[in-house]
Write a protein that holds these residues in place. Structure first.
Motif, mmCIF file in Angstrom:
data_model
loop_
_atom_site.group_PDB
_atom_site.id
_atom_site.type_symbol
_atom_site.label_atom_id
_atom_site.label_comp_id
_atom_site.label_asym_id
_atom_site.label_seq_id
_atom_site.Cartn_x
_atom_site.Cartn_y
_atom_site.Cartn_z
ATOM 1 N N LEU A 125 24.464 -49.804 42.891
ATOM 2 C CA LEU A 125 23.918 -48.562 42.330
ATOM 3 C C LEU A 125 23.619 -47.536 43.410
ATOM 4 O O LEU A 125 23.844 -46.328 43.225
ATOM 5 N N THR A 126 23.088 -47.978 44.546
ATOM 6 C CA THR A 126 22.799 -47.025 45.621
ATOM 7 C C THR A 126 24.080 -46.406 46.171
ATOM 8 O O THR A 126 24.116 -45.224 46.507
ATOM 9 N N MET A 127 25.135 -47.205 46.283
ATOM 10 C CA MET A 127 26.398 -46.642 46.745
ATOM 11 C C MET A 127 26.947 -45.631 45.746
ATOM 12 O O MET A 127 27.439 -44.559 46.110
ATOM 13 N N HIS A 128 26.860 -45.980 44.454
ATOM 14 C CA HIS A 128 27.332 -45.033 43.434
ATOM 15 C C HIS A 128 26.514 -43.745 43.455
ATOM 16 O O HIS A 128 27.054 -42.646 43.283
ATOM 17 N N GLN A 129 25.203 -43.873 43.665
ATOM 18 C CA GLN A 129 24.355 -42.683 43.743
ATOM 19 C C GLN A 129 24.790 -41.781 44.888
ATOM 20 O O GLN A 129 24.903 -40.563 44.748
ATOM 21 N N ASP A 130 25.059 -42.363 46.059
ATOM 22 C CA ASP A 130 25.501 -41.566 47.200
ATOM 23 C C ASP A 130 26.864 -40.939 46.943
ATOM 24 O O ASP A 130 27.120 -39.786 47.340
ATOM 25 N N LEU A 131 27.764 -41.687 46.296
ATOM 26 C CA LEU A 131 29.087 -41.133 46.012
ATOM 27 C C LEU A 131 29.000 -39.927 45.097
ATOM 28 O O LEU A 131 29.657 -38.899 45.309
ATOM 29 N N ARG A 132 28.205 -40.051 44.047
ATOM 30 C CA ARG A 132 28.067 -38.917 43.132
ATOM 31 C C ARG A 132 27.426 -37.719 43.832
ATOM 32 O O ARG A 132 27.796 -36.570 43.593
ATOM 33 N N ALA A 133 26.445 -37.960 44.701
ATOM 34 C CA ALA A 133 25.819 -36.872 45.443
ATOM 35 C C ALA A 133 26.815 -36.198 46.378
ATOM 36 O O ALA A 133 26.828 -34.973 46.522
ATOM 37 N N ALA A 134 27.682 -36.978 47.014
ATOM 38 C CA ALA A 134 28.681 -36.393 47.909
ATOM 39 C C ALA A 134 29.678 -35.542 47.137
ATOM 40 O O ALA A 134 30.081 -34.457 47.587
ATOM 41 N N VAL A 135 30.097 -36.050 45.965
ATOM 42 C CA VAL A 135 31.041 -35.273 45.155
ATOM 43 C C VAL A 135 30.397 -33.971 44.693
ATOM 44 O O VAL A 135 31.010 -32.899 44.726
ATOM 45 N N ARG A 136 29.134 -34.029 44.250
ATOM 46 C CA ARG A 136 28.466 -32.820 43.772
ATOM 47 C C ARG A 136 28.188 -31.845 44.913
ATOM 48 O O ARG A 136 28.241 -30.630 44.742
ATOM 49 N N ALA A 137 27.866 -32.363 46.085
ATOM 50 C CA ALA A 137 27.541 -31.495 47.214
ATOM 51 C C ALA A 137 28.733 -30.685 47.678
ATOM 52 O O ALA A 137 28.567 -29.604 48.257
ATOM 53 N N THR A 138 29.933 -31.189 47.462
ATOM 54 C CA THR A 138 31.141 -30.470 47.884
ATOM 55 C C THR A 138 31.797 -29.722 46.744
ATOM 56 O O THR A 138 32.907 -29.218 46.901
ATOM 57 N N SER A 139 31.136 -29.643 45.589
ATOM 58 C CA SER A 139 31.731 -29.008 44.420
ATOM 59 C C SER A 139 31.324 -27.551 44.357
ATOM 60 O O SER A 139 30.177 -27.191 44.607
ATOM 61 N N ASP A 140 32.265 -26.723 44.029
ATOM 62 C CA ASP A 140 32.008 -25.300 43.786
ATOM 63 C C ASP A 140 32.549 -24.956 42.415
ATOM 64 O O ASP A 140 33.535 -24.248 42.251
ATOM 65 N N GLY A 141 31.923 -25.488 41.416
ATOM 66 C CA GLY A 141 32.417 -25.292 40.066
ATOM 67 C C GLY A 141 33.231 -26.477 39.604
ATOM 68 O O GLY A 141 33.417 -27.468 40.302
ATOM 69 N N PHE A 142 33.734 -26.379 38.390
ATOM 70 C CA PHE A 142 34.420 -27.494 37.748
ATOM 71 C C PHE A 142 35.742 -27.802 38.445
ATOM 72 O O PHE A 142 36.634 -26.959 38.535
ATOM 73 N N ARG A 143 35.868 -29.042 38.989
ATOM 74 C CA ARG A 143 37.105 -29.549 39.603
ATOM 75 C C ARG A 143 37.593 -28.691 40.770
ATOM 76 O O ARG A 143 38.775 -28.498 40.961
ATOM 77 N N ARG A 144 36.681 -28.140 41.564
ATOM 78 C CA ARG A 144 37.080 -27.440 42.785
ATOM 79 C C ARG A 144 36.197 -27.987 43.905
ATOM 80 O O ARG A 144 35.013 -27.665 43.990
ATOM 81 N N ARG A 169 39.376 -45.900 47.061
ATOM 82 C CA ARG A 169 40.076 -44.887 46.275
ATOM 83 C C ARG A 169 39.732 -45.021 44.795
ATOM 84 O O ARG A 169 39.505 -44.030 44.097
ATOM 85 N N ARG A 170 39.707 -46.245 44.312
ATOM 86 C CA ARG A 170 39.417 -46.464 42.892
ATOM 87 C C ARG A 170 37.974 -46.068 42.559
ATOM 88 O O ARG A 170 37.717 -45.376 41.579
ATOM 89 N N LEU A 171 37.028 -46.492 43.396
ATOM 90 C CA LEU A 171 35.624 -46.213 43.123
ATOM 91 C C LEU A 171 35.334 -44.711 43.204
ATOM 92 O O LEU A 171 34.570 -44.162 42.396
ATOM 93 N N LEU A 172 35.959 -44.031 44.138
ATOM 94 C CA LEU A 172 35.737 -42.592 44.267
ATOM 95 C C LEU A 172 36.298 -41.842 43.073
ATOM 96 O O LEU A 172 35.721 -40.874 42.587
ATOM 97 N N ARG A 173 37.456 -42.316 42.555
ATOM 98 C CA ARG A 173 38.016 -41.685 41.353
ATOM 99 C C ARG A 173 37.052 -41.824 40.183
ATOM 100 O O ARG A 173 36.847 -40.889 39.410
ATOM 101 N N GLU A 174 36.504 -43.022 40.019
ATOM 102 C CA GLU A 174 35.602 -43.241 38.888
ATOM 103 C C GLU A 174 34.376 -42.335 38.972
ATOM 104 O O GLU A 174 33.970 -41.712 37.980
ATOM 105 N N GLN A 175 33.761 -42.243 40.144
ATOM 106 C CA GLN A 175 32.562 -41.427 40.281
ATOM 107 C C GLN A 175 32.883 -39.932 40.171
ATOM 108 O O GLN A 175 32.111 -39.164 39.595
#
Length: 746
Positions: A125-144, A169-175
């Motif tokens: 769960l902690t790894m998934h939390q960090d992955l989602r935070a990293a994806v959101r931190a680099t997001s500038d709108g939907f799918r960019r 690769r698989r885990l990052l796609r899911e998150q």
């Protein structure tokens, strides 16, 4: 051999990991948010990460369990410093959300169930939390997303670098797919709760003093304050960008970049495990929502979530709700309109508290008196709605007359006394004569856009065009309107003054003459110091051209001073009149400066007929408004001796005043006014005195207005009537034939 014990089925849903025996499979949880529904990992794909053969699911679960170090205990972290005893349960061991350690579902990361999970599940769960935070931190709108920055942040995700390439690769796609799903849901949840329109309406009505907009963004908290005027106009103050920055709510660390700050604000902890400070967030909420200087003011606030699923914005919003619940909350797109645009949109949708009117002129028939009437454009309660044009059309016309620019004043009316106030005064080119359609668009309270649609003619070409700004205020424009109007393009005024009589009476007549001359001079004479609106620098006015005054000036004045016929028969042919040419009123004032009273030769007759015949021979300009004013007392001389009137003298030249008056009024179209001081013998009953002839002459000479010498009110009234109606162009158009307009202005 005994049958193997069947495994329990894996629970579905986000954050639904359960404790297992060692070696049991662990399914990574779905994204962390209350707004995100369970989603299948294969439902979406990330084009940024090329597809590859999926490794065995048991291998992924095994690596997650074995390689990710156990998350250290955060139940005693500073996050709990701001938790009240009533809700002082341990914080979440995954995202450190306060008071959620024993909750069924963590509001910050979606961890479930309340307790009993093992260290293996917590690692995942902690790894998934960090992955989602990293994806959101680099997001500038939907799918960019910025993949370069994302790869750098992935190095901080706990245990992610120890997984094989295929598993990462698989885990990052899911998150990433889970975050995208949450973003899509957030786009549909524009309004989380409450109605900001109702709060803005209360602000416009004066029920509250201020409306505060708080926006939680990627870098911090921005604020904007809405205020309202007594007329109900809502305006937005300047936006204070990032008045509170998330970096100040995190432990001080050197070299923290913008990407790492976004990672921590989105809920990531990484290997450093730096939780935010709840005390700082609570202090921010108190300073912004209930500052010390706001005591005695009624203030409401609205929360705008620019990063709806980030941890620090969610914690700040929770602190705000504990101090004072917001009247509304919104989820805004990260790359959508900014706070200033949204605040302006809120102010634009407020219903009108005052009605808006277009001021037009009304010319009465047949005397041409000018008054101001109004046509309602937008009534009280009219509101601007997005995507719906709020427009009104009014057909107007310009009467024949002197060409010039047209003014289109927009006035507001409201309040307990129904007072009028200026909203805007526009300038448009409407041909004279001609018609046009004024298109009024309500853009927001206090702002009306005017356009004019014409069919062409004059300086205005066919089509619809925006209007300009009139250089005068409504008060100045209204004061400059003529009291009368006609289609004439200039004015010639002649004043005949009886100079024979008592010195005090003659001096009073000459004073009335000077008053009229000054009024004519101010109304549009060509003097350099003329004060009238024609010399005010209006748009389109040039010394020469369609807006220039006619030759000789807009207003010309001539004075005919008459005394008495001589008693000497040898001098009977002498002219008893002093005459000035039709010229500038200022020059006439100079010419009559030395005129004084003359002796009376015949108390029962005066050479009025000579003055009228001289007036006929003046150079009246064609197409002008023509006026004759007679200031006197005695009647005209007789043409022949007849009847019982024996005290009146016969004109030596046998001139008939009625013939001259018929020529002036009938052929030349001259208006006639008279100011009379009756001779003392009018009250004497002697039949030899010309009572009837005196009354008849002054009746006809005062056909358009008769006044009494010595009355200050009559002098003002005579000046108002004599000042020509064509000294300036009629700036206000009139309403085209149709339904009646609105209320007239006082």
């Amino acid at each position: 051999m005994a049958a193997p014990t069947p495994r329990r089925p894996l629970p579905a849903g986000p954050g639904a990991a359960r404790s297992r025996r060692r070696g049991s499979a662990v399914r990574p949880p779905a994204p962390a948010s209350r707004l995100i529904r369970p989603i299948r990992a294969t439902a979406l794909s990330r084009p940024s990460f090329p597809a590859s053969p999926d490794p065995p699911r048991d291998l992924v679960r095994h690596l997650v369990r074995r390689l990710v170090p156990a998350h250290h205990d955060r139940t005693r972290s500073p996050m709990n410093a701001g938790v009240t005893p009533a809700s002082g349960s341990p914080s979440c061991p995954v995202c450190t959300y306060p008071g959620s350690g024993l909750a069924e579902t963590c509001p910050g990361c979606g961890r479930s169930p309340a307790g009993g999970e093992g260290a293996d599940d917590t690692r995942a769960l902690t790894m998934h939390q960090d992955l989602r935070a990293a994806v959101r931190a680099t997001s500038d709108g939907f799918r960019r997303r910025d993949d370069r920055v994302l790869n750098a942040l992935l190095q901080q995700c706990r245990g992610f670098d120890r997984l094989p390439e295929e598993a990462r690769r698989r885990l990052l796609r899911e998150q990433a797919d889970a975050v995208d799903a949450a973003d899509r849901r957030a786009r549909t949840l524009r309004r989380a709760r409450g109605a900001p329109e109702a709060a803005v309406a209360r602000l416009a009505a004066g029920e509250i003093d201020r409306l505060l907009l708080l926006e939680t963004g990627a870098n911090g908290v921005s604020a904007c304050t809405l205020t309202a005027s007594p007329d109900g106009l809502v305006t937005a103050g300047p936006v204070a960008r990032d008045v509170r920055e998330w970096d100040d709510a995190l432990p001080r660390e050197g070299g923290r970049g913008r990407a790492e700050l976004h990672f921590l604000a989105a809920g990531g902890l990484g290997y450093k495990g730096t939780p935010p400070d709840l005390e700082t967030l609570a202090a921010w909420a108190g300073d912004l929502v209930a500052p010390d200087g706001s005591r005695g003011e009624l203030v409401e606030h609205i929360l705008v979530h620019r990063r709806a699923h980030w941890l620090l914005p969610a914690l700040f919003a929770t602190a705000v709700r504990r101090i004072a619940p917001p009247v509304a909350e919104f989820v805004a797109e990260p790359d959508g309109p900014g706070l200033a645009e949204w605040a302006d949109e809120l102010g634009a949708g407020v219903p009108l508290r005052r009605s808006y009117h277009l001021a037009l002129a009304s010319v009465a028939e047949p005397d041409g008196r000018v008054s101001v009437t109004t046509v309602e454009l937008f009534g009280t309660g009219t509101a601007v709605r997005p995507g719906i044009a709020c427009e009104t059309e009014v057909a107007v016309a310009r009467p024949p007359g002197l060409p010039g620019p047209a003014a289109l004043p927009v006035l507001s009316r409201g309040g307990p006394d129904g007072e009028w106030a200026e909203l805007a005064v526009a300038h448009a080119d409407i041909p004279v004569p001609g018609q046009a359609v004024v298109v009024a668009t309500l853009e927001r309270p206090g702002r009306v856009r005017l356009r004019v649609r014409t069919a062409g003619g004059g300086p205005a070409a066919p089509g619809t065009r925006d209007v300009g700004r009139w250089p005068q205020s409504w008060a100045e424009l209204a004061a400059a309107l003529p009291r009368r109007y006609s289609a004439a393009t200039g004015a010639d005024v002649v004043v005949a003054v009886e100079l024979a009589g008592p010195p005090t009476v003659v001096a009073e007549r000459l004073e009335v003459l000077r008053t009229l001359a000054h009024a004519l001079r101010a109304s549009g004479g060509p003097s350099a110091d003329a004060a009238g609106p024609f010399a005010a620098g209006l748009p389109g006015q040039t010394p020469h051209g369609p807006h220039a005054p006619p030759p000789g000036g807009l207003v010309r004045l001539a004075v005919i001073g008459y005394g008495d016929h001589s008693d000497d028969r040898r001098r009977a042919d002498e002219d008893p009149c002093r005459v000035t040419d039709l010229t500038d009123p200022a020059a006439v004032l100079t010419a009559v400066r030395d005129w004084q009273a003359l002796p009376v030769v015949d108390q029962f007759a005066a050479p009025v007929e000579d003055a009228l015949h001289r007036a006929v021979r003046l150079d009246w300009r064609p197409g002008t408004q023509r006026t004759l004013v007679v200031l006197g007392s005695r009647p005209a001389s007789l043409t022949t001796r007849a009847g019982s009137v024996v005290h009146a003298r016969v004109c030596p030249k046998r001139l008939d005043w009625t013939e001259a008056l018929d020529m002036l009024c009938g052929h030349l179209g001259v208006r006639t006014f008279a100011m009379v001081d009756e001779p003392p013998w009018m009250s004497h009953p002697d039949p030899a005195i010309p009572h009837a002839a005196t009354r008849e002459m002054w009746r006809r000479l005062g056909a358009d207005g008769r006044f009494t010498l010595g009355s200050a009110g009559d002098v003002r009234a005579l000046s108002d009537d004599v000042v020509p109606t064509t000294s300036v162009p009629l700036a206000l158009p009139v309403r085209a034939p149709g339904p009646p307009g609105g209320p007239a202005l006082p």
